[in-house]
Enzyme design. Structure first.
Site, short mmCIF file in Angstrom:
data_model
loop_
_atom_site.label_atom_id
_atom_site.label_comp_id
_atom_site.label_asym_id
_atom_site.label_seq_id
_atom_site.Cartn_x
_atom_site.Cartn_y
_atom_site.Cartn_z
N GLY A 60 -70.94 -46.18 -12.71
CA GLY A 60 -70.32 -44.82 -12.33
C GLY A 60 -71.03 -44.30 -11.35
O GLY A 60 -70.32 -43.50 -10.26
N GLU A 81 -76.96 -39.39 -11.51
CA GLU A 81 -75.71 -39.92 -12.49
C GLU A 81 -74.37 -39.43 -12.15
O GLU A 81 -74.31 -38.37 -11.27
CB GLU A 81 -76.19 -39.04 -13.83
CG GLU A 81 -76.97 -40.13 -14.91
CD GLU A 81 -75.75 -41.18 -15.38
OE1 GLU A 81 -74.89 -41.59 -14.81
OE2 GLU A 81 -76.41 -41.75 -16.42
N ASP A 82 -73.12 -39.83 -12.46
CA ASP A 82 -72.04 -39.38 -12.17
C ASP A 82 -71.45 -38.32 -13.15
O ASP A 82 -71.05 -37.22 -13.02
CB ASP A 82 -70.85 -40.51 -11.90
CG ASP A 82 -70.89 -41.22 -13.27
OD1 ASP A 82 -72.04 -41.28 -13.99
OD2 ASP A 82 -69.86 -42.07 -13.68
N ASP A 108 -72.81 -36.63 -20.55
CA ASP A 108 -71.89 -36.33 -21.65
C ASP A 108 -72.48 -36.06 -22.87
O ASP A 108 -73.17 -34.79 -23.15
CB ASP A 108 -70.80 -37.15 -21.74
CG ASP A 108 -69.65 -36.79 -22.83
OD1 ASP A 108 -69.62 -35.97 -23.43
OD2 ASP A 108 -68.77 -37.74 -22.89
N LYS A 146 -70.97 -32.15 -18.65
CA LYS A 146 -70.13 -31.98 -19.69
C LYS A 146 -71.07 -31.23 -21.05
O LYS A 146 -71.24 -32.09 -21.70
CB LYS A 146 -69.32 -33.18 -20.21
CG LYS A 146 -68.03 -32.70 -21.07
CD LYS A 146 -67.25 -33.85 -21.53
CE LYS A 146 -66.43 -34.56 -20.56
NZ LYS A 146 -65.43 -35.46 -21.24
N PHE A 159 -60.50 -36.01 -20.54
CA PHE A 159 -60.95 -37.49 -20.07
C PHE A 159 -60.77 -37.59 -18.68
O PHE A 159 -59.77 -37.72 -18.01
CB PHE A 159 -59.95 -38.32 -20.77
CG PHE A 159 -60.57 -39.80 -20.91
CD1 PHE A 159 -60.51 -40.46 -22.07
CD2 PHE A 159 -60.85 -40.51 -19.64
CE1 PHE A 159 -61.18 -41.67 -22.24
CE2 PHE A 159 -61.52 -41.88 -19.67
CZ PHE A 159 -61.40 -42.67 -21.00
N ASP A 200 -64.77 -44.18 -14.85
CA ASP A 200 -63.43 -45.29 -15.17
C ASP A 200 -62.69 -44.93 -16.54
O ASP A 200 -63.56 -44.13 -17.44
CB ASP A 200 -64.24 -46.49 -15.06
CG ASP A 200 -65.07 -46.92 -16.48
OD1 ASP A 200 -65.86 -46.14 -16.94
OD2 ASP A 200 -64.83 -47.73 -16.98
N ARG A 207 -62.22 -46.14 -10.81
CA ARG A 207 -63.43 -45.52 -10.07
C ARG A 207 -63.20 -45.30 -8.74
O ARG A 207 -64.02 -44.59 -8.23
CB ARG A 207 -64.49 -46.81 -10.19
CG ARG A 207 -65.14 -47.17 -11.61
CD ARG A 207 -66.39 -47.87 -11.57
NE ARG A 207 -66.50 -48.34 -12.91
CZ ARG A 207 -67.42 -48.11 -13.69
NH1 ARG A 207 -67.58 -47.05 -13.75
NH2 ARG A 207 -67.35 -49.00 -14.81
C1 PRP Z 1 -71.15 -43.29 -18.44
C2 PRP Z 1 -72.03 -42.42 -17.21
C3 PRP Z 1 -73.27 -42.08 -17.68
C4 PRP Z 1 -72.95 -42.11 -19.23
C5 PRP Z 1 -72.89 -40.65 -19.63
O1 PRP Z 1 -71.53 -44.38 -18.17
O2 PRP Z 1 -71.88 -43.17 -15.86
O3 PRP Z 1 -74.22 -42.93 -17.44
O4 PRP Z 1 -71.73 -42.65 -19.52
O5 PRP Z 1 -72.65 -40.65 -21.08
P1 PRP Z 1 -73.70 -40.01 -22.24
O6 PRP Z 1 -74.30 -38.80 -21.55
O7 PRP Z 1 -72.40 -39.72 -23.27
O8 PRP Z 1 -74.72 -41.06 -22.23
P2 PRP Z 1 -71.09 -45.74 -18.80
O9 PRP Z 1 -72.19 -46.18 -19.87
O10 PRP Z 1 -69.59 -45.50 -19.39
O11 PRP Z 1 -71.05 -46.89 -17.86
P3 PRP Z 1 -70.57 -47.15 -16.38
O12 PRP Z 1 -71.33 -46.00 -15.42
O13 PRP Z 1 -70.50 -48.51 -16.03
O14 PRP Z 1 -69.05 -46.47 -16.58
#
Ligand code: PRP
Length: 180
Positions: A43, A98-99, A102, A130, A151, A158, A164
């Protein structure tokens, strides 16, 4: 693809404006530190690429891929290392890109891992934060935008691997994920 978006939260122009500001701050902080910038796949790659082009500093770039096991819509908190860094982080100043933060599980795992490996400092820049989603206490040092509990997709984020490549961050229509 655009038809699946309920509302644009941050347009391309708004993202660019905010990145200009963040990059200025990061350039000032890191100008003499030769940091290792770590982009969390997948991400954060778009955000990382656009940010490093704005930062006039000596820095190295590396990637790490971690994944959480999600049961339904919420994180179980178990984070797995899928692809490790190429670099040694010992005694380095680290900037994690990071993107979104959460639940915080991913970030906590990464910070602990890098500190365990002897990083000199570990700071975090995230495009989106968030706070309502947080399950573990962890804080980003640089935040682009605080976002509502919706969402979100686009600009790296994604749904099932898609969206993305949207140039903006938007809210996905519930009809898209309710039918799956
Ligand atoms: C997403 C995002 C962060 C993480 C945040 O990655 O890029 O790395 O989730 O969530 P959290 O704070 O609840 O841990 P994901 O694992 O979905 O992988 P991606 O980046 O490949 O979509």
């Amino acid at each position: 693809m655009n038809n699946d978006i309920e509302r644009v939260l941050y347009s391309k122009e708004e993202l660019n404006r905010r990145m200009d500001e963040l990059a200025k701050q990061l350039t000032a902080e890191y100008k003499d530190q030769r940091p290792l910038i770590i982009s969390v796949m997948t991400g954060a790659v778009l955000f990382t690429v656009d940010m490093i082009k704005r930062m006039d500093i000596m820095a190295k770039l590396d990637f790490i891929d971690v994944s959480s096991y999600y049961g339904g819509t919420s994180s179980t908190g178990k984070v797995k290392l899928v692809q490790d860094l190429k670099s040694d982080v010992r005694d380095r100043s680290i900037l994690i890109m990071e993107d979104i933060v959460d639940t915080g599980h991913t970030l906590k795992y990464l910070i602990d891992l890098l500190k365990e490996r002897g990083a000199k400092s570990v700071k975090v820049c995230t495009l989106l934060d968030k706070p309502e989603g947080r399950q573990v206490e962890v804080k980003a040092d640089y935040v682009g935008f605080n976002v509502p509990n919706e969402f979100l997709v686009g600009y790296g984020l994604d749904y099932q691997g898609y969206y993305r490549n949207l140039p903006y961050v938007g809210i996905l229509k519930p009809a898209v994920y309710e039918k799956d």
